[in-house]
Design a protein around this motif. Sequence first.
Motif, PDB file in Angstrom:
ATOM      1  N   VAL A  70       0.813  -1.218   0.000  1.00 28.35           N
ATOM      2  CA  VAL A  70       0.000   0.000   0.000  1.00 28.35           C
ATOM      3  C   VAL A  70       0.850   1.273   0.000  1.00 28.35           C
ATOM      4  O   VAL A  70       0.300   2.372  -0.010  1.00 28.35           O
ATOM      5  CB  VAL A  70      -0.971   0.044   1.211  1.00 28.35           C
ATOM      6  CG1 VAL A  70      -2.015  -1.038   1.075  1.00 28.35           C
ATOM      7  CG2 VAL A  70      -0.234  -0.072   2.528  1.00 28.35           C
ATOM      8  N   PRO A 124      -1.394   8.143   1.033  1.00 25.95           N
ATOM      9  CA  PRO A 124      -1.891   8.073   2.415  1.00 25.95           C
ATOM     10  C   PRO A 124      -3.073   9.016   2.591  1.00 25.95           C
ATOM     11  O   PRO A 124      -3.208  10.003   1.878  1.00 25.95           O
ATOM     12  CB  PRO A 124      -0.694   8.542   3.246  1.00 25.95           C
ATOM     13  CG  PRO A 124       0.473   8.513   2.331  1.00 25.95           C
ATOM     14  CD  PRO A 124      -0.052   8.695   0.959  1.00 25.95           C
ATOM     15  N   TYR A 125      -3.914   8.667   3.532  1.00 21.88           N
ATOM     16  CA  TYR A 125      -5.101   9.464   3.762  1.00 21.88           C
ATOM     17  C   TYR A 125      -4.857  10.523   4.828  1.00 21.88           C
ATOM     18  O   TYR A 125      -4.251  10.241   5.843  1.00 21.88           O
ATOM     19  CB  TYR A 125      -6.258   8.566   4.163  1.00 21.88           C
ATOM     20  CG  TYR A 125      -6.644   7.641   3.066  1.00 21.88           C
ATOM     21  CD1 TYR A 125      -7.359   8.100   1.970  1.00 21.88           C
ATOM     22  CD2 TYR A 125      -6.239   6.322   3.098  1.00 21.88           C
ATOM     23  CE1 TYR A 125      -7.695   7.249   0.945  1.00 21.88           C
ATOM     24  CE2 TYR A 125      -6.571   5.450   2.074  1.00 21.88           C
ATOM     25  CZ  TYR A 125      -7.299   5.928   0.998  1.00 21.88           C
ATOM     26  OH  TYR A 125      -7.627   5.084  -0.023  1.00 21.88           O
ATOM     27  N   SER A 179       1.039   3.645   8.607  1.00 19.61           N
ATOM     28  CA  SER A 179       1.745   3.966   7.357  1.00 19.61           C
ATOM     29  C   SER A 179       0.803   4.600   6.337  1.00 19.61           C
ATOM     30  O   SER A 179       1.249   5.220   5.375  1.00 19.61           O
ATOM     31  CB  SER A 179       2.378   2.700   6.768  1.00 19.61           C
ATOM     32  OG  SER A 179       1.372   1.839   6.298  1.00 19.61           O
ATOM     33  N   ARG A 180      -0.499   4.441   6.509  1.00 11.65           N
ATOM     34  CA  ARG A 180      -1.465   5.020   5.574  1.00 11.65           C
ATOM     35  C   ARG A 180      -2.059   6.321   6.102  1.00 11.65           C
ATOM     36  O   ARG A 180      -3.000   6.850   5.514  1.00 11.65           O
ATOM     37  CB  ARG A 180      -2.583   4.020   5.280  1.00 11.65           C
ATOM     38  CG  ARG A 180      -2.077   2.713   4.693  1.00 11.65           C
ATOM     39  CD  ARG A 180      -3.222   1.861   4.234  1.00 11.65           C
ATOM     40  NE  ARG A 180      -3.755   2.350   2.978  1.00 11.65           N
ATOM     41  CZ  ARG A 180      -4.978   2.093   2.534  1.00 11.65           C
ATOM     42  NH1 ARG A 180      -5.801   1.410   3.276  1.00 11.65           N
ATOM     43  NH2 ARG A 180      -5.387   2.551   1.377  1.00 11.65           N
ATOM     44  N   CYS A 217       0.133   3.591  -2.678  1.00 11.50           N
ATOM     45  CA  CYS A 217      -1.137   4.313  -2.593  1.00 11.50           C
ATOM     46  C   CYS A 217      -0.926   5.620  -1.833  1.00 11.50           C
ATOM     47  O   CYS A 217      -0.038   5.731  -0.995  1.00 11.50           O
ATOM     48  CB  CYS A 217      -2.181   3.492  -1.861  1.00 11.50           C
ATOM     49  SG  CYS A 217      -2.440   1.874  -2.559  1.00 11.50           S
ATOM     50  N   GLN A 261      -7.927   4.410   6.369  1.00 11.59           N
ATOM     51  CA  GLN A 261      -6.574   3.922   6.677  1.00 11.59           C
ATOM     52  C   GLN A 261      -6.522   2.398   6.821  1.00 11.59           C
ATOM     53  O   GLN A 261      -5.520   1.776   6.500  1.00 11.59           O
ATOM     54  CB  GLN A 261      -6.066   4.551   7.983  1.00 11.59           C
ATOM     55  CG  GLN A 261      -5.893   6.046   7.916  1.00 11.59           C
ATOM     56  CD  GLN A 261      -7.214   6.774   8.100  1.00 11.59           C
ATOM     57  OE1 GLN A 261      -8.247   6.180   8.427  1.00 11.59           O
ATOM     58  NE2 GLN A 261      -7.188   8.077   7.864  1.00 11.59           N
TER      59      GLN A 261
END
Lengths: 103, 824
Positions: free
Chosen positions: A91, A96-97, B676-677, A94, B230
């Motif tokens: 991920v 990050p949010y 990490s997201r 992708c 996330q």
Amino acid sequence: MEARGEFRINETVYVAVWLVLLVTAGIEVYVIKAGIAFNPIVFVFSMAMVQTSLIALFFQHLREEPSSVKLLPVSSLFMLIVLISAAVTSVLACTPYLGGGGA
Amino acid sequence: MGEDGLKNWILRWLTTTNHKDIGILYIVTSLYFFFISGMLAMIFRVQLAAPESNIITGSDFYQAVTVHGLIMLLWFLSPFAFGLANYIVPLQIGARDLAFPRLNALSYWLYAFSGFLLLSGFFVDGAIDTGWTLYAPLSALPQYTTTGTNLGILAIALLSVSVTISTVNFLATIVKMRAPGMTWTRVPMFTWTILFTVLMMLLAFPPLLIAGVLLFLDRVIGTTFFTSLQGGALLWDHLFWFFGHPEVYILLYPGLGILADVISTFARRPLYAKRFVIIALFIAVALSYLVWIHHLFITGIGLTVRKIFSFTTAIISIPFEMTALAMIVTLYKARIKYTAPMLFSLAAIFHFIIGGATGVYQASIILDKAFRGAYWVVAHFHYIMVGTVLFALIAGMYYWLPKMTGRMYSEKLAKIQFVLAVIGLNVLYFPQFIMIDDMPRRYYDYLHFNPDLKTLNVISTIGAYIFAASLFLGAYILYKAITSGPRVSANPWGAWGLEWTIPSPPPRHNFDGTPVIRSDGSVVYVSDREISKYGLPAIMNMSVPGLDAEASGSSVNWSRETPQSTPGKGHHEGSHHEEHGSISPLVLSLGSLVALIGAGLTSVPLLLAGTIIFFLGIGKWIIEDIRGKFSEPEPKYKDDWPFIGVDKFRIGMWTFIAGESFLFGTLIGVYIFIRSRSLAWPPGYELHDPMIGLANTFILFTSALLYGLGYLSLRRGLEGRAAGFFAGTIMFASLFMAVKAIEWGELVSESYTLSSGLPLQLYYVLTGLHGAHVVAGIIATAYVMMRTLMGAYRSSKTTVLMVGIYWGMVEIVWTFLFPMFYLI
């Protein structure tokens, strides 16, 4: 354990390992609070690995177990690293949010 | 049967810990679940053949396919295989029981009640209806799913616990309880594949358990692990498929083991290249953990990762191709006996080739995109699960039925069943390949977008009913065989293996004397006295003249060409096995069931009642321990390389620790994944005081030190001092929990709850789970302290050491949690 004879560990080793654990935990806090870790996440996980090794080798007597027994936790750890690395790497590409954390 | 007789009969089955009884319980229970699941399939196949008639509603359809899938995979195929394994593995390796008989009973009851928990959904507003993959975020949203989904998720979690216990038991049994001379090369393929299966289970089920618990929290408490951006669908997919793909091989391996043993027996020769097959299957075990991401090819994950997993998915087929090839070569120019088990095995190989070949396409990223969610995958999957695994299990059932019951089935009827099953299966599933990607999965009505699919669906449904007829015929054959089948000898097939050297059905204690496999492959049953007199090496090297006449048992030559069937006779000397019954596994499992129904339905009275029953079971368990009722010793003479000198308890504990570490490791992985997201993440020291965390770390480390000192004192015979150290451990660990409770209380009073964002959700879940383990450690230490004062550890300190290893695991987990939540 009785079958292999008792582990050779003694009080001195236990206390020494305990002291090292306390000191390393203290170092962790100092380094993070002082902000001198180059990469705090890598630093704390490395320290945790050192402490884990000490506990496993001495408190859990893994040091004196045969390789076949050592293989059980080691293979578990290896597969865990594979799982986490692959999942996180998959991920990373992708975006990050934003605002995910916010407590 | 009189009233007393009936009472004793019921009591026996409720309290048994004997491996053969538990095996039969697994088989019967799994067949019950199979029946339910099969009926559901019959219903939705009718709906698919005539969607315009709306025989069932869309909601009913989703419940039916979900429960069908879950039961077939988790409550039928594996448990049926482990029913056979429970019965057969100890016989194959020369053991009197599994390493931990009471844990074996606990595994069974947890399994049975977890199945009832899943089915209990039908008695509320509907059973679980998310599809067997429980894809998030849909499954995390209670407003779009049934209440039964809660129960289904908890059932999966309970089953995961049962599986972990089984894993520990089978691993310890196979590595520690093999008869002298039962070297790894002589271990039958079925036992090998069960060993590989439990190795896969050990690491595959903890992520499923974690996924289930987090999903349940999302649904009931309102956390956002699988509904947030996330975590969300990707997090679920990773956790689920890290379990899900090894699960395919967990289901497949016992079947492959049965095929290898059956083919070898009826081809009248050893499995071709057995050692290479074992190596190939072992490689596939490792690879099974490295392919799960092919289930995520269409989720938008990084291309490089997709390429790597495309490669690993493609190469995992190689070990299985080798295995199938070895079985086929075994048949080459062999004098094959076409019995029912052999016919089912041959058909299983044929279906394995079809199912395997059609699965390789999924390794391709492009083709996977086309086939995703289509009936092509349904057909591929069922050719493996039904055509291969179920056929292999039927073969295994027919193969070992004479051994288990002492009676033979009707070969003629079994062959008719075989013909019906092959026709039914191929008529049922082959049309689904022809649908390719036109027919999406889980649609209960397809007419509005492609009415042409009706013909293929009708054919498929006809096949389903033919296949069902074959299964009902199979049930009749079993019934007739058990009730009035002709009696058989110990070895009706002329097969190779220890299980065929004892009477059919086997006696309760399995073997008279100790089975010893000698250098030429023959078996003698000898008493402890004879082993003491001649020594094991001399017996194994055949340098004891006239042993056969003198020994308690007969000689059985394992040579392939001249198998004999003389069962061992003689005295039951040297056996330490005694029959034990225990109600505690049943009570403990019943408590779990009631408590989890309460949790699923958010009913506090039920939750409390279940918890009380659970702790009553624990109490009974402890009392039995104190009375020494379950101190089943290891066999005195055994072949246990490479674990020589390591007792079964340590093997069991380290296996358990490996599973537990993976459980916590998965949660730590969830933390890393989510963090990490996220671009914004508050440092730990903003939410929690690092100095309090540090103090608590010191406290926990000190509790471990005190435990170690207690252990050393006990070794020196200073029981009073040891008990004092153990009391210190309890005190410090309790202090650790008190500090945690204060921290939690302060956070809650400042309105930092489980709905306050992912960092706090992770904090509560991880420290909560860790805290539960600390409490378990306190209870275990209190038990050790009490037993120390009773003088129970003067000869063996194994239990003390086991609890010490457990404490080590609790400390290790905290070395990660402390910096994660207090420092970074």
